[in-house]
Design a protein around this motif. Structure first.
Motif, PDB file in Angstrom:
ATOM      1  N   ILE A 155      13.899   8.901  -9.191  1.00  0.00           N
ATOM      2  CA  ILE A 155      14.354   8.372  -7.893  1.00  0.00           C
ATOM      3  C   ILE A 155      13.363   8.742  -6.801  1.00  0.00           C
ATOM      4  O   ILE A 155      13.034   7.922  -5.927  1.00  0.00           O
ATOM      5  CB  ILE A 155      15.766   8.907  -7.555  1.00  0.00           C
ATOM      6  N   LEU A 156      12.855   9.967  -6.853  1.00  0.00           N
ATOM      7  CA  LEU A 156      11.867  10.409  -5.867  1.00  0.00           C
ATOM      8  C   LEU A 156      10.584   9.584  -5.982  1.00  0.00           C
ATOM      9  O   LEU A 156      10.006   9.176  -4.958  1.00  0.00           O
ATOM     10  CB  LEU A 156      11.564  11.888  -6.061  1.00  0.00           C
ATOM     11  N   ILE A 157      10.121   9.332  -7.213  1.00  0.00           N
ATOM     12  CA  ILE A 157       8.914   8.517  -7.403  1.00  0.00           C
ATOM     13  C   ILE A 157       9.127   7.122  -6.819  1.00  0.00           C
ATOM     14  O   ILE A 157       8.245   6.579  -6.136  1.00  0.00           O
ATOM     15  CB  ILE A 157       8.563   8.434  -8.901  1.00  0.00           C
ATOM     16  N   HIS A 158      10.281   6.526  -7.084  1.00  0.00           N
ATOM     17  CA  HIS A 158      10.598   5.196  -6.559  1.00  0.00           C
ATOM     18  C   HIS A 158      10.613   5.206  -5.028  1.00  0.00           C
ATOM     19  O   HIS A 158      10.047   4.317  -4.377  1.00  0.00           O
ATOM     20  CB  HIS A 158      11.962   4.757  -7.097  1.00  0.00           C
ATOM     21  N   TYR A 159      11.226   6.231  -4.465  1.00  0.00           N
ATOM     22  CA  TYR A 159      11.294   6.356  -3.004  1.00  0.00           C
ATOM     23  C   TYR A 159       9.897   6.482  -2.397  1.00  0.00           C
ATOM     24  O   TYR A 159       9.556   5.800  -1.417  1.00  0.00           O
ATOM     25  CB  TYR A 159      12.146   7.567  -2.638  1.00  0.00           C
ATOM     26  N   LEU A 160       9.069   7.347  -2.973  1.00  0.00           N
ATOM     27  CA  LEU A 160       7.720   7.534  -2.440  1.00  0.00           C
ATOM     28  C   LEU A 160       6.889   6.260  -2.580  1.00  0.00           C
ATOM     29  O   LEU A 160       6.096   5.921  -1.694  1.00  0.00           O
ATOM     30  CB  LEU A 160       7.036   8.690  -3.170  1.00  0.00           C
ATOM     31  N   HIS A 161       7.080   5.537  -3.677  1.00  0.00           N
ATOM     32  CA  HIS A 161       6.356   4.280  -3.871  1.00  0.00           C
ATOM     33  C   HIS A 161       6.715   3.280  -2.781  1.00  0.00           C
ATOM     34  O   HIS A 161       5.856   2.527  -2.301  1.00  0.00           O
ATOM     35  CB  HIS A 161       6.686   3.697  -5.244  1.00  0.00           C
ATOM     36  N   ASN A 162       7.984   3.270  -2.374  1.00  0.00           N
ATOM     37  CA  ASN A 162       8.436   2.300  -1.363  1.00  0.00           C
ATOM     38  C   ASN A 162       8.030   2.678   0.055  1.00  0.00           C
ATOM     39  O   ASN A 162       7.857   1.800   0.906  1.00  0.00           O
ATOM     40  CB  ASN A 162       9.961   2.156  -1.415  1.00  0.00           C
ATOM     41  N   THR A 163       7.882   3.975   0.305  1.00  0.00           N
ATOM     42  CA  THR A 163       7.724   4.419   1.700  1.00  0.00           C
ATOM     43  C   THR A 163       6.296   4.823   2.072  1.00  0.00           C
ATOM     44  O   THR A 163       5.909   4.693   3.234  1.00  0.00           O
ATOM     45  CB  THR A 163       8.658   5.611   1.981  1.00  0.00           C
ATOM     46  N   ILE A 164       5.526   5.335   1.111  1.00  0.00           N
ATOM     47  CA  ILE A 164       4.169   5.786   1.429  1.00  0.00           C
ATOM     48  C   ILE A 164       3.220   4.588   1.396  1.00  0.00           C
ATOM     49  O   ILE A 164       3.215   3.816   0.439  1.00  0.00           O
ATOM     50  CB  ILE A 164       3.699   6.870   0.445  1.00  0.00           C
ATOM     51  N   THR A 165       2.436   4.460   2.430  1.00  0.00           N
ATOM     52  CA  THR A 165       1.517   3.318   2.535  1.00  0.00           C
ATOM     53  C   THR A 165       0.110   3.746   2.123  1.00  0.00           C
ATOM     54  O   THR A 165      -0.569   4.481   2.832  1.00  0.00           O
ATOM     55  CB  THR A 165       1.499   2.783   3.979  1.00  0.00           C
ATOM     56  N   PHE A 166      -0.297   3.301   0.933  1.00  0.00           N
ATOM     57  CA  PHE A 166      -1.655   3.482   0.423  1.00  0.00           C
ATOM     58  C   PHE A 166      -2.251   2.106   0.195  1.00  0.00           C
ATOM     59  O   PHE A 166      -1.554   1.091   0.200  1.00  0.00           O
ATOM     60  CB  PHE A 166      -1.655   4.226  -0.910  1.00  0.00           C
ATOM     61  N   ALA A 167      -3.552   2.080  -0.008  1.00  0.00           N
ATOM     62  CA  ALA A 167      -4.172   0.861  -0.519  1.00  0.00           C
ATOM     63  C   ALA A 167      -3.571   0.571  -1.890  1.00  0.00           C
ATOM     64  O   ALA A 167      -3.312   1.494  -2.664  1.00  0.00           O
ATOM     65  CB  ALA A 167      -5.677   1.050  -0.627  1.00  0.00           C
ATOM     66  N   PRO A 168      -3.310  -0.706  -2.223  1.00  0.00           N
ATOM     67  CA  PRO A 168      -2.658  -1.037  -3.503  1.00  0.00           C
ATOM     68  C   PRO A 168      -3.322  -0.406  -4.718  1.00  0.00           C
ATOM     69  O   PRO A 168      -2.640   0.101  -5.608  1.00  0.00           O
ATOM     70  CB  PRO A 168      -2.737  -2.568  -3.541  1.00  0.00           C
ATOM     71  N   SER A 169      -4.654  -0.424  -4.757  1.00  0.00           N
ATOM     72  CA  SER A 169      -5.341   0.145  -5.920  1.00  0.00           C
ATOM     73  C   SER A 169      -5.131   1.653  -5.992  1.00  0.00           C
ATOM     74  O   SER A 169      -4.932   2.213  -7.080  1.00  0.00           O
ATOM     75  CB  SER A 169      -6.836  -0.169  -5.856  1.00  0.00           C
ATOM     76  N   LEU A 170      -5.141   2.326  -4.835  1.00  0.00           N
ATOM     77  CA  LEU A 170      -4.929   3.764  -4.802  1.00  0.00           C
ATOM     78  C   LEU A 170      -3.500   4.114  -5.201  1.00  0.00           C
ATOM     79  O   LEU A 170      -3.252   5.083  -5.923  1.00  0.00           O
ATOM     80  CB  LEU A 170      -5.240   4.315  -3.408  1.00  0.00           C
TER      81      LEU A 170
END
Length: 308
Positions: A155-170
């Motif tokens: 759940i934490l991984i999913h949350y961080l994926h949705n909220t943290i803004t990185f370049a798509p490749s990064l």
């Protein structure tokens, strides 16, 4: 563009299934898992559009991951999944089904924004996140008794994926590295648990070998371990697995007995006939290993690993 966003999921699942060379995971079960994931995504979309809109960034990832792993929990508790590798395959299938529907809905609702780059990102990055989180949930349920607490990790991984803004490749690279590290750790824990449970020494080898020869193999820990997966292999493959274990134990007992005699100061030179018998059995082991295939070989590893 929809095809581009979906095809990486299909390729991923096909490759994952082909790696499982002797069908410990079944296509029918894979299809069921993908259909379940697709249904969960459609349900979530209906709830989100027609009933409620969640403000918290935590709510959607938590509900999605809990609903996706519900099927994994049922499969594990009903003993339809026996190994961690099965959980990874079926969990990825659930996440893949979820991603296919999600990408389809995203394309239909946002046709102007579905560029080539967006399609590739959703097909690779977002889909890998969904498949990895559900597979991770299945691993945790199998290995950790307090799974309801440790499901916080996907759940934490999913949350961080949705909220943290990185370049798509990064972002994709980070997700892959995180999953590789977590799965490597979980597979190591799984192996250690099996080895501790079986815990073979020379006395156990002798007792198990005697049980095989007298037809009481099911009364041993090794027998219980193998019989738990008997239905997942063809009868001739399962028979070869038992033969491999028996010959391996014979060679191991012979080798360890000679080592004990040497340590006690007794000679342990082999006669020509004994040496030829050992060579014949070693050749038979090689032939059996080719016959049983990669998956069956992986299954019997805890039984044939020699403790130093």
């Amino acid at each position: 563009m929809l095809f581009i966003s979906v095809i990486p999921i299909i390729i991923y699942l096909i490759v994952l299934k082909l790696i499982d060379s002797f069908s410990i995971a079944r296509w029918r079960m894979l299809a069921m898992c993908m259909a379940y994931g697709a249904a969960i995504c459609a349900f979530m979309y209906f709830i989100l559009i027609h009933i409620v809109s969640w403000e918290s960034a935590w709510v959607s990832p938590a509900i999605e991951e809990l609903l996706k792993c519900a099927l994994m929990l049922w499969l594990i508790k009903s003993r339809r999944i026996q190994f961690v590798s099965e959980g990874v395959i079926y969990g990825a299938a659930v996440g893949g089904g979820f991603s296919i529907v999600e990408n389809t809905l995203y394309t239909l609702c946002n046709p102007d924004y579905m560029t080539l780059g967006t399609a590739l990102f959703r097909g690779l990055g977002v889909s890998v996140m969904h498949m990895g989180c559900t597979a991770l949930s299945a691993c945790i349920i199998q290995l950790v008794s307090q799974w309801s607490i440790t499901l916080f990790v996907p759940i934490l991984i999913h949350y961080l994926h949705n909220t943290i803004t990185f370049a798509p490749s990064l972002k994709l690279g980070s997700i892959l590295l995180i999953f590789l590290a977590l799965f490597a750790t979980l597979f190591y824990i799984s192996d250690r648990k099996i080895y501790r449970w079986i815990d073979f020494g020379i006395n156990e080898y002798i007792g198990t070998l005697a049980a095989i020869r007298t037809g009481n193999f099911s009364s041993t820990r090794a027998g219980q371990y193998l019989l738990a997966v008997k239905e997942q292999f063809q009868p001739e493959i399962f028979f070869d697995m038992i033969c491999y274990v028996q010959i391996h134990y014979e060679l191991t007992i012979n080798r360890q007995s000679r080592m004990l005699m040497q340590q006690a100061g007794f000679g342990s030179e082999l006669t020509h006939e004994q040496q030829k018998d050992i060579e014949d059995k070693q050749a038979e082991l090689k032939a059996l290993r080719r016959n049983i295939g990669a998956t069956a070989w992986w299954v019997i590893q805890p039984l044939v690993r020699i403790k130093e």
